[in-house]
Every structure is written in C-alpha cells, then in structure tokens.
Write an enzyme that holds these catalytic residues in place. Sequence first.
Site, mmCIF file in Angstrom:
data_model
loop_
_atom_site.group_PDB
_atom_site.id
_atom_site.type_symbol
_atom_site.label_atom_id
_atom_site.label_comp_id
_atom_site.label_asym_id
_atom_site.label_seq_id
_atom_site.Cartn_x
_atom_site.Cartn_y
_atom_site.Cartn_z
ATOM 1 C CD GLU A 164 -1.479 1.809 2.803
ATOM 2 O OE1 GLU A 164 -0.920 2.925 2.828
ATOM 3 O OE2 GLU A 164 -1.792 1.178 3.839
ATOM 4 C CG HIS A 165 3.480 2.583 3.246
ATOM 5 N ND1 HIS A 165 4.118 3.549 3.972
ATOM 6 C CD2 HIS A 165 2.464 2.130 4.016
ATOM 7 C CE1 HIS A 165 3.515 3.680 5.148
ATOM 8 N NE2 HIS A 165 2.522 2.831 5.206
ATOM 9 C CD GLU A 239 7.507 4.096 1.517
ATOM 10 O OE1 GLU A 239 6.683 4.059 2.451
ATOM 11 O OE2 GLU A 239 8.125 5.134 1.190
ATOM 12 C CD GLU A 261 2.118 2.850 9.460
ATOM 13 O OE1 GLU A 261 2.725 2.878 8.376
ATOM 14 O OE2 GLU A 261 0.896 2.678 9.551
#
Length: 1083
Positions: A164-165, A239, A261
Amino acid sequence: MLLRSITRSSSPDSTSLFFRFFRQFPRSYISRSSSASALGISGRNTRLLSTPEDAGRQLFLRRGFRLLSAASGGLNGQLSRLSVRAFATQPAPSYTGQDEAEKLGFEKAREEFISECKSKAVLFRHKKTGCEVMSVSNDDENKVFGVVFRTPPKDSTGIPHILEHSVLCGSRKYPLKEPFVELLKGSLHTFLNAFTYPDRTCYPVASTNTKDFYNLVDVYLDAVFFPKCVDDVHTFQQEGWHYELNDPSEDISYKGVVFNEMKGVYSQPDNILGRITQQATYQALCPENTYGVDSGGDPKDIPKLTFEKFKEFHRQHYHPSNARIWFYGDDDPVHRLRVLSEYLDMFDTSPVRDSSKIEPQKLFSGPRRIVEKYPAGGDGDIKKKHMVCLNWLLSDKPLDLQTQLALGFLDHLMLGTPASPLRKILLESGLGEALVNSGVEDELLHPQFSVGLKGVSDDNVQKVEELIMDTLRKLADEGFDTDAVEASMNSIEFSLRENNTGSFPRGLSLMLQSIAKWIYDMDPFEPLKYEEPLKSLKARIAEEGSKAVFSPLIEKFILNNPHCVTIEMQPYPEKASQEEVEERNILEKVKASMTEEDLSELARATEELRLKQETPDPPEALKCVPCLNLSDIPKEPTYVPTEVGDINGVKVLRHDLFTNDILYTEVVFDMGAVKNELLPLVPLFCQSLLEMGTQDLTFVQLNQLIGRKTGGISVYPFTSSVWGRDDPSSRIIVRGKSMVGRAEDLFNLMNCVLQEVRFTDQQRFKQFVSQSRARMENRLRGSGQGIAAARMDAMLNVAGWISEQMGGLSYLEFLHTLEQKVDQDWEGISSSLEEIRQSLLSRNGCIVNMTADGKSLTSTEKYVGKFLDLLPDKPSGGLVTCDARLPLRNEAIVIPTQVNYVGKAGNIYSSGYELDGSSYVISKHISNTWLWDRVRVSGGAYGGFCDFDSHSGVFSFLSYRDPNLLKTLDIYDGTGDFLRGLDVDEDTLTKAIIGTIGDVDSYQLSDAKGYSSLLRHLLNVTDEERQIRRGEILSTSLKDFKEFAEAVDSIKDKGVTVAVASQEDIDAANKERSNFFEVKKAL
Ligand SMILES: [Zn+2]
C-alpha cells in the site's frame, strides 16, 4: 478489534487500519474543522486540548450505528449520507448512458435510486476482466473515487501494508519518486490517502474541482496497476525494511517506514490488545485464516519478507478481476467509464477473484482464555495495570440488515453514552480505570462484540469478568428503560438525518459502508439503505416492547454463544527492553555471518539507497504529474455569511446557511477570570457539567433527556494566542444542536447544564479523574508529538501554557496528585468547581453563535433571549492577569516506547519576522520536501513535519514514530540552509501555492462553516485580512523562501527542544551531547 477503523477516529492510531501517511494535526486534538483551513488563514492554531469533550464526542459517535455510519471522524462526524445540498435540490438526472457503457466494454448489472442519499447508483461489470464498478451520481460537488482490492495476507510480514505504501512511489506514466507526495503538495484534494484493512486495501481520493479530481484518479489508477515498486527493490527497502550500515565498523540496524510505523503500533498497550484479540478470536481452529495474522506487519516478522514475495503478491492481487471501483458525485458518469476502460482493457480475466475469497471462521465449541504480557512503564503500581477483555464472534454466517441494525442499536444502548448501563456499571465498579476494546465491530466478514477494562489490579481480573457476565445477564432479564430506548432512538435518527461526516467526504463514508459487504461478494446497495429496516425495527419496538427485541439478541449472540475469547494482558516492564535486546542479538548474528566484503557491500548499498532518496526528481519527471494552473484558483477566499447583532445586549453571530432543519449553536464564555491554579480542573469541570446531574435529575436522566431532545451538547475549553496581542483568547465553548423545532428544549437544557448541575458526586468525579489519566497516558504513548508541541508552546507563550495545564504533561501530573486529593479533600475540590462556574458564567463577554437557515434563525431567537436572561449579569472585570510560562529548557520525556517523537520550536516573530501569507506556502513546502525526504524517507520515521501558528508566531518541527533523536534535530537545524540552497522552478512553486490554497479552502459542511467563522471572530481574523493573506499566498516567490531562512535559523540557535522518547535513546543522546536534555519521567 481488527476493524476499529475510521469510524472510531480518523487518526492513524486506529488499531488495524494503516494509513499511507500520518496526517499531521498536532495541536487541534478535537476537530479538524477547527484546524488550519477552517480559520482560513493559519497553521493549526487552535489549542483545543479539552479531553471530556473529546471523550464525550467519541462516545456519542462511536456507537452511532456503526453499520450505517462507517467513516466519521469530523467534528460531528456521524453517519454518512449525502451532501447536505442533496436534500435541498433535485436528485441527479437519470442515467442515460447505457449504450455508451456497452461500447466502453461494461455491462450494467443493476441500477437503483437510493432515496437515503438521493443518488442514482449503477453497478457495472467490466466484461473483459469482471471488474465491478459502482457509479453513484448525485449533486454532491465533493467527488470521490476509490479502488479497493481484496488482499488477505497469509503471514504477519506486512505485505499488504508495505505494498500500500509502495505502489504510490512512482508508476509507468508518472515515473518519479513519489507522485503521491506531488499530489499532496499541489492539488486541491479534499481527501488523499490509502489504507490497509486486515483483508483489503483501499485507495481513495476526493476533490470538489473536476479537473483536479480526474488528475488524482489517473495517478491512482496508474499507481495501482503499473507501479514501479515491483521492478525496483529500493522502494521495497525504503517503505518496508532494510539493513542499514553506514560504516562496516558500526552496528547494523533495521530501517523502513512501515517497520517503524508498526513499532509505534506495537508500543501501545491498547493496540497490542487489539491485535491479540483479533488473532485469538480467529486463529485457533483455522490457522490459515487471514484474520489470524497481522496485515500491518509485526516488527518481528517484517524482516522475513522478501522482495520476490512482495512482487508476487502485487501480481496476484492488484488485478482488475480482484478490484472493486467506486465513483461518487456530480461528475459525468460516462466519463468515469471512459477513464476506467483505458486501464481495464489492458488486462484479461484472472482466477484471483475466487482465490482471494475470505474463508469464514467456524464458531468455537467452547470459550477460550488467552494470557499475554505487554510492555508497561516501570513506575506506579504495576499490579494495577492489567487489562481484561471478553470477545464474541457473533455469527459464522452473514447477518441480515435488520439484525445488524438491531445489534448496532443494542450496542448504543449498552455502551453508547456515559449513562448506558454496561458502561456505567463497569466504570462505577472501581475495578478498572477505563473501558478498552469495547463495542460491536462489523466491518469484516464476521461481526464481533467486545467489552473490557484496563487499569485493573491482578486480583480483580476475575471480578471484572464476572461483573461483565452478570450485567449482560441482568440486561437480558430486565431489559432497558423506556427513556433510554427513546434517547438512543433519537440520537440515531438525528445522526441519520444530519448525516454529518465532518471533514470526511460523504461519498467516501458511503463507499466504506458499501465495501464492507461488497468485498465479500454481498450486495453493495444494501448497506446504503437504512430507511426500511429502521422503520420496521421501530415498529417492532413499539408493538412488542424493547425487551422482546433486545433480550433474545443478548441471549443468542452473547450469553449462549460458545465462541467467547477472554484476553488478559499482564504488565511486564522488562518486555520493551527485552525486545530490543532480541532485535540487537539478531542483528549481531547477521553481522557476524557476513564477510568483510559483504559488510562493505552493505555499507555501499546503504549509501546508494540514501543517495537515491536524497536526489530530487528531475524537473521533466515532475512535470508529468498533472497539476492545475493558478488561473484555476479563485482569487477570493470563501466567505461565510455572518451577521453580527445582539439579543438582549449580548453579541450574537448568525450564519444563514442550509442545514436541513437543524440548528447548530455555540455559547462562548470568557475564561479570563478563572484563577491560574484552577485551570487544570477546567476539563473535569466541563465533564462534570454533562455527567453529574442536578438536584432534580440524576446524571442518567439528564443524559437521556439530552439524547431524547437534542442532537447532543458538549462543553470544552478553547485557547489560542491572538495575532498582535499579548493576552490570549481563552474561552469555554458550549456547543449544541437540535432540530429547529426542538430549539427551546436545546436552550433549556444548555441552561440546566450550566446553572443547575451540582458538583456533589465524589465517586463520579473520581472516575472522571482516573479515566482522564488513562486517556492522557494513552495520548502520551500514541501522540507524543502533540504532547511535545504543547510543552514547547507552554515555554513560548501564555496561551500555550494555559493549554498545557489543561491537556499536556502538566495536566497529567496534576491528575496524579488529584487522584489522592479526591479522597482527602473532596469539599475543597467541589468548591473549586463551583468557583470556576462563578468566574465563568456572565452575560458580559458572552458570545452566541448560530447556524441555520434565515427563517429558523429568526424563529429560534426568543429562546436565545430567554436563555441569556437567565445568565447572571455580573460585571466582567476581575480578569486574572496571566503571564505564566514553563521555563525555557531542552526536555526529554521518558516513556516505554520503541519509537520517539522529536520536537523543536521557537517564536519567529521575536526574531523580527513579520507575518506574510507566503509563510504557509513555505512551511508546507518544508514539510513536504525537506522533512518528508530526510525525516521520513531516509530517516525511517513514519512522519516528520513543521507547523506554523501564525497567531503566536511559534514555528515548530515535529516527528512521529521516529527511530532517531539527535539526528532528527540536526535535520531541523539544516532547514535554513535547505531554503537558501533551494532552486524552485515555476511549476514547483505553482504546486506549492495550489496545495496551500487547497488547505485554506478545505471543504466544509454548513455547521463547520459557522463554527470556523466563530473562531475567526474570537481570534480577530477579519475577511479583509484573509483576502490580504490569500493575495500573499498567491504571489509567493522564491525570494520569500530565501528570506524565510533567517526566521528558521533563529529556531536553530534559540529554539527549545522537547522529545518524548525511550530511556535508552535519551541516555545515548545525553552521553553524546553532554547532558543536552533535562530528563523527566512520565510513564
Ligand atoms: Zn502505513
């Protein structure tokens, strides 16, 4: 709690929904609509640190019928239907382009007019690939597009999340490093992000400008179908994860945006509980079930992911046959298909449509119990930090809409408000400090119900479990009282009618509701239609009584449901450092296994990646991202109709706007007369007004009355500096809304709350204190950047100091001592609360704000007059002069965490900088280029940004979930040089300007327009000034950037630093820079 998605909060801390980037709203804790753009002139200036309001709204929202509601998040974010305007005008013309659709390769599968959202919805199937498209047409100008893939993972390496990133990092038509960031910088988007669910990945965009909208659509379509990341290992490394080695003599470390994250996610106890719950509820019987793993990625597993698997996952899942596409708004429906066919026609059909199906989980045959440890802080009474939570998987088959609606209703009845019995009994039991993980979740294949407490001592765990079961049994046996049912019904109907999604586009909210069924091959239209099932539910309650409706639900889905999983989480202070040691050991082994050549190769690769990240895209590449021209931008700001008058001598602002028969009102009181030492009590004072009851009404009755008669009342403090003035604007705002016909009730109840509530309930107050403490601790772990920002502000100006007393670290410290004091000196506290009321309530200095259509504004005036006549008419004098600040110093706040929050700030007005609109363009540019590239892309933090409060002059740098500390400070200090060395061409400048205008002009519903206008009034921001700033924004030049460097340098030299960080990192920093930080322990 897999799916606690945006329903619950729009913040990226939502536990299982991963956003591509962290949207920075560091200061406005409450509402987006009161942040930057609402005021139309400045960075996020409003320091609404209030907690009770926050909490009150959350409660109200949270249960607002999640199945209908989906994505709220805004101020009044409620259920989501169409644009307010849609109610006023005719539905969009009937769809006539069937022939064209055929020609473009689509067949129409179904077509319906959906009266709930006044929309024509057509479901198409792309003949060649089987891709399904929902095309929703109406007159909402806030257009929405979204493409959603089913992406169930098989392990916890985080593939869907990293993908997704990554797909937004360059594509076939847009071959630059991050077209996504170019869009963030230079488009008028009203929404732009991407998110990963446990079983699907969504890519939505929204804009009110049609040209801009289709620019966004094209970039997103090209990104998902033809991304560069599948050919370029560097994106995966950046990422996802990679080994970093700057010099063969140093230690190897892990870096990667998603890696960090997720470390942040795994540092928060509530999040850990959520993940364990999801996995335990599904895992055991069906180890392959996709919900048994973490789609976001477990930091321990992420480094197991290879580039090969990553590529293969994209090839399989990002295919039109596995996609569902959504269009919504007032654009041409044929054009939508034209754009899509260009992409879809390039593919053939794929078997993935079947292979990506989510397998249902069979119900367990009996209850299970899981005990896990989590990293807790070492201080305080560790025994009291247990969490316990009961979870039921409600059904292994899809439920019909009627049953789902009834379950949503039941959820609201049991837990939705402070007066709801299950919530109330648990909190009043004294067995724990706050609810955790509680409510119905129905966004995944199987609906689930959870309820639990945190802050439980080890010997009370058993008692909590028993109390939950006993209470549920009692509710099934005795039913709910009529007033409670009526209050819930009114709250839910009000929400449906109001359809207020805050700053979240209505079309996106509808998309997420529809997708929650559509993704499982169920009917995508059904979730959009609530009128019939609601009517029949109401009829059943009226005929059979509420007990006959709800008791069987509690029996069947909870009490007699064998699929019950109890989770106990035990605090374990050493866990965080143990995990660090484990990671270190792994990395040491990796290093030991490498030869000299390997190591120098790794150092070379690290350098290569860094160089690539830091090399800007060539201007030709940047040009390929479509962008508007300055001539597409209106020269004038949007004006909100405002008439300033008075009623019985009190100033009243009236905003004549269409609100679908709802009256929104705010009554503002000056907080200037409240003594400094009483400030930390203000948030609890506000909560007490709403939750303590009067002489005649218990708090439950008062609460139900508000629920039955209005759309809600909230009370909270608001503080900000005012440009050009020394004294801050410091107020208490009472907000309320109701149907126009209920305005009299609304003002009567506001009066009752303000004047008749008695501060006598010691036990309830004690609960408020411990709930607030729990909430503040959560905020410290999850939004440390906000705590750091508030702390720096408190050193730099009075408004900041006041806010920090009511919502920062000082407030948390106050709560700790207050907990003792409630037992020792309740009399004293109770009279302090009364003293706050006395200092506050006066007609003098009071301002009333009203938003509704003109006729309603006139017809409700008399009730305002009556309300104002009842207020004391004291002279306004007695202002407490306040020049309090925290001492200037560099501070490190220690918390148990794996990631840091690093801030640095200074007042640039005191260095001689004079306010100019260009500062908004420049600070946005610094965030989106310098800080994004260095703090996020090469530093590996999830977010890095700056924020300029034009009211106070405070310019702050902040990072979010950051693996670094001193290194990040060095990047901040390099900002001046970055600006001096900057060479921006015309295109880049235009993009930066347009992006800034996009913020300033952000889309607002009527209530938000009226509210922003009030805030501007409080902060002396006139429409003339907005016009001047807009002119300055539009004429920003390279020279402004260079000149701004000086202002930024003053922060480097004289700014203050506050970091919220781990003990290890702080120790290392103090060792490296001879005790740079003063250390403060917080958790
Ligand atoms: Zn993410």
